[in-house]
Motif scaffolding. Sequence first.
Motif, PDB file in Angstrom:
ATOM      1  N   LEU A 161       0.830  -1.203   0.000  1.00 57.62           N
ATOM      2  CA  LEU A 161       0.000   0.000   0.000  1.00 57.62           C
ATOM      3  C   LEU A 161       0.862   1.251   0.000  1.00 57.62           C
ATOM      4  CD1 LEU A 161      -2.733   1.485   0.344  1.00 57.62           C
ATOM      5  CD2 LEU A 161      -2.466   1.176   2.818  1.00 57.62           C
ATOM      6  N   VAL A 162       1.960   1.223   0.759  1.00 56.32           N
ATOM      7  CA  VAL A 162       2.852   2.382   0.860  1.00 56.32           C
ATOM      8  C   VAL A 162       3.345   2.814  -0.520  1.00 56.32           C
ATOM      9  CG1 VAL A 162       5.151   3.106   1.610  1.00 56.32           C
ATOM     10  CG2 VAL A 162       3.607   2.012   3.227  1.00 56.32           C
ATOM     11  N   LEU A 163       3.806   1.861  -1.320  1.00 56.97           N
ATOM     12  CA  LEU A 163       4.339   2.207  -2.633  1.00 56.97           C
ATOM     13  C   LEU A 163       3.242   2.757  -3.546  1.00 56.97           C
ATOM     14  CD1 LEU A 163       6.865  -0.697  -3.325  1.00 56.97           C
ATOM     15  CD2 LEU A 163       7.302   1.591  -2.437  1.00 56.97           C
ATOM     16  N   GLY A 164       2.044   2.206  -3.453  1.00 50.48           N
ATOM     17  CA  GLY A 164       0.939   2.729  -4.242  1.00 50.48           C
ATOM     18  C   GLY A 164       0.596   4.158  -3.868  1.00 50.48           C
ATOM     19  N   LEU A 165       0.620   4.471  -2.574  1.00 56.21           N
ATOM     20  CA  LEU A 165       0.313   5.828  -2.115  1.00 56.21           C
ATOM     21  C   LEU A 165       1.384   6.818  -2.563  1.00 56.21           C
ATOM     22  CD1 LEU A 165      -1.022   5.107   1.494  1.00 56.21           C
ATOM     23  CD2 LEU A 165      -2.351   5.712  -0.536  1.00 56.21           C
ATOM     24  N   TRP A 166       2.648   6.399  -2.527  1.00 55.62           N
ATOM     25  CA  TRP A 166       3.709   7.287  -3.003  1.00 55.62           C
ATOM     26  C   TRP A 166       3.579   7.545  -4.496  1.00 55.62           C
ATOM     27  CZ3 TRP A 166       7.185  10.468  -0.867  1.00 55.62           C
ATOM     28  CH2 TRP A 166       7.423  10.360   0.507  1.00 55.62           C
ATOM     29  N   ALA A 167       3.101   6.559  -5.249  1.00 55.03           N
ATOM     30  CA  ALA A 167       2.867   6.767  -6.675  1.00 55.03           C
ATOM     31  C   ALA A 167       1.774   7.810  -6.894  1.00 55.03           C
ATOM     32  CB  ALA A 167       2.478   5.446  -7.349  1.00 55.03           C
ATOM     33  N   LEU A 168       0.732   7.786  -6.062  1.00 60.13           N
ATOM     34  CA  LEU A 168      -0.340   8.780  -6.170  1.00 60.13           C
ATOM     35  C   LEU A 168       0.164  10.169  -5.795  1.00 60.13           C
ATOM     36  CD1 LEU A 168      -3.481   6.927  -4.753  1.00 60.13           C
ATOM     37  CD2 LEU A 168      -2.615   7.058  -7.091  1.00 60.13           C
ATOM     38  N   ILE A 169       1.056  10.238  -4.807  1.00 56.28           N
ATOM     39  CA  ILE A 169       1.667  11.526  -4.468  1.00 56.28           C
ATOM     40  C   ILE A 169       2.423  12.064  -5.677  1.00 56.28           C
ATOM     41  CG2 ILE A 169       3.455  12.636  -3.055  1.00 56.28           C
ATOM     42  CD1 ILE A 169       2.617  10.766  -0.763  1.00 56.28           C
ATOM     43  N   GLY A 170       3.149  11.175  -6.370  1.00 56.05           N
ATOM     44  CA  GLY A 170       3.852  11.583  -7.580  1.00 56.05           C
ATOM     45  C   GLY A 170       2.907  12.048  -8.664  1.00 56.05           C
ATOM     46  N   LEU A 171       1.752  11.380  -8.793  1.00 57.92           N
ATOM     47  CA  LEU A 171       0.751  11.786  -9.780  1.00 57.92           C
ATOM     48  C   LEU A 171       0.294  13.212  -9.514  1.00 57.92           C
ATOM     49  CD1 LEU A 171      -1.192  11.001 -12.134  1.00 57.92           C
ATOM     50  CD2 LEU A 171      -2.818  10.282 -10.369  1.00 57.92           C
ATOM     51  N   THR A 245      -2.250   9.090   7.583  1.00 54.49           N
ATOM     52  CA  THR A 245      -1.495  10.300   7.244  1.00 54.49           C
ATOM     53  C   THR A 245      -0.986  10.246   5.816  1.00 54.49           C
ATOM     54  OG1 THR A 245      -0.808  10.609   9.547  1.00 54.49           O
ATOM     55  CG2 THR A 245       0.502  11.715   7.849  1.00 54.49           C
ATOM     56  N   LEU A 246      -0.363   9.123   5.438  1.00 59.32           N
ATOM     57  CA  LEU A 246       0.163   9.007   4.079  1.00 59.32           C
ATOM     58  C   LEU A 246      -0.976   8.989   3.060  1.00 59.32           C
ATOM     59  CD1 LEU A 246       2.966   8.774   2.760  1.00 59.32           C
ATOM     60  CD2 LEU A 246       2.609   6.305   2.635  1.00 59.32           C
ATOM     61  N   THR A 247      -2.088   8.355   3.418  1.00 59.28           N
ATOM     62  CA  THR A 247      -3.255   8.363   2.534  1.00 59.28           C
ATOM     63  C   THR A 247      -3.775   9.776   2.328  1.00 59.28           C
ATOM     64  OG1 THR A 247      -3.894   6.132   3.237  1.00 59.28           O
ATOM     65  CG2 THR A 247      -5.602   7.483   2.212  1.00 59.28           C
ATOM     66  N   ALA A 248      -3.756  10.573   3.412  1.00 54.12           N
ATOM     67  CA  ALA A 248      -4.215  11.962   3.310  1.00 54.12           C
ATOM     68  C   ALA A 248      -3.356  12.749   2.329  1.00 54.12           C
ATOM     69  CB  ALA A 248      -4.195  12.618   4.683  1.00 54.12           C
ATOM     70  N   TYR A 249      -2.024  12.566   2.406  1.00 55.00           N
ATOM     71  CA  TYR A 249      -1.145  13.237   1.444  1.00 55.00           C
ATOM     72  C   TYR A 249      -1.509  12.833   0.019  1.00 55.00           C
ATOM     73  CZ  TYR A 249       2.211  15.102   4.870  1.00 55.00           C
ATOM     74  OH  TYR A 249       2.812  15.816   5.880  1.00 55.00           O
ATOM     75  N   GLY A 255      -6.098  14.315  -5.527  1.00 53.92           N
ATOM     76  CA  GLY A 255      -7.441  14.890  -5.669  1.00 53.92           C
ATOM     77  C   GLY A 255      -7.409  16.273  -6.289  1.00 53.92           C
ATOM     78  N   ILE A 256      -6.508  17.132  -5.802  1.00 52.19           N
ATOM     79  CA  ILE A 256      -6.376  18.476  -6.377  1.00 52.19           C
ATOM     80  C   ILE A 256      -5.942  18.379  -7.838  1.00 52.19           C
ATOM     81  CG2 ILE A 256      -5.064  20.635  -6.271  1.00 52.19           C
ATOM     82  CD1 ILE A 256      -4.968  20.307  -3.244  1.00 52.19           C
TER      83      ILE A 256
END
Length: 267
Positions: A161-171, A245-249, A255-256
């Motif tokens: 899950l962590v790696l997937g969330l970091w990918a979304l942060i990159g998106l 917390t990481l999901t929120a980031y 989302g934005i």
Amino acid sequence: MVGAIRSELRKFFTTRMWWGMAIGIFVGGALFAAFFAYAFTSDLAGQSGGPGGMPTGDAEQIANSVYTAGLSIGYLLLLTIGVLQIGSEYRHKTITGTFLATPRRVRAMLAKVVALLVIGAVYGLVSLAGSVSVGAVVLGLRDVDAFPSTQIVRTLALSLLVLGLWALIGLGIGILIPNQVAALLIGIGVAWIVEPLASVLLGFWDWGAQHVVQFMPTQATNAIVNAVQDGSGTARLDWWGGALTLTAYAVVLAGIGIWRTSRADIA
């Protein structure tokens, strides 16, 4: 929606970049696991409370740190993939074709989100294949229980899950910073250099160490996998707090970005 997700996955897995990164993540996970396993078991007396900022933790935390050692490389690569997933579309002018194939932009962007979560899970499995296979052997050779708790299985699952969330942060970063090169430099620079330095500096301030540092992305990542602590006295979230917390980031940035993309003019 399924067709759009399949299309996004095909865009990524039909390039040579995916297996090049897979090799890097596998080798990185194996090397870091071997190093961490040797370092954390070289002085077992220091597990329960090393002074002067030395890493501290119990047997479960040591095993967690060894098996998730590759995340320090993995999340930077997934951040890069997230930026490229949208940045390359704008750079090579293929975003128009993407939106023509899937006219509802929100649906097209959600397909990218799902695809990135899948890509994160795939690379997570690759990283764990390297780190667990090598780390368990080194821990065994050092006469340390390689799997002291069943909670380690939860940690391994959460690392995907962590790696997937970091990918979304990159998106999100890739959308908010239109220039792909600038997005990569800023994203990686903040995650790799700026944030760690900020954590160290805030650690000297009692209020910052107890109430700010723990909510930074990297610290939240460490909390999710229940890794060893550096002994500096900095507060840490529970694993579920780190996950939220990481999901929120990820949700805020992605989302934005999706909201902006759904309303922007495409040249």
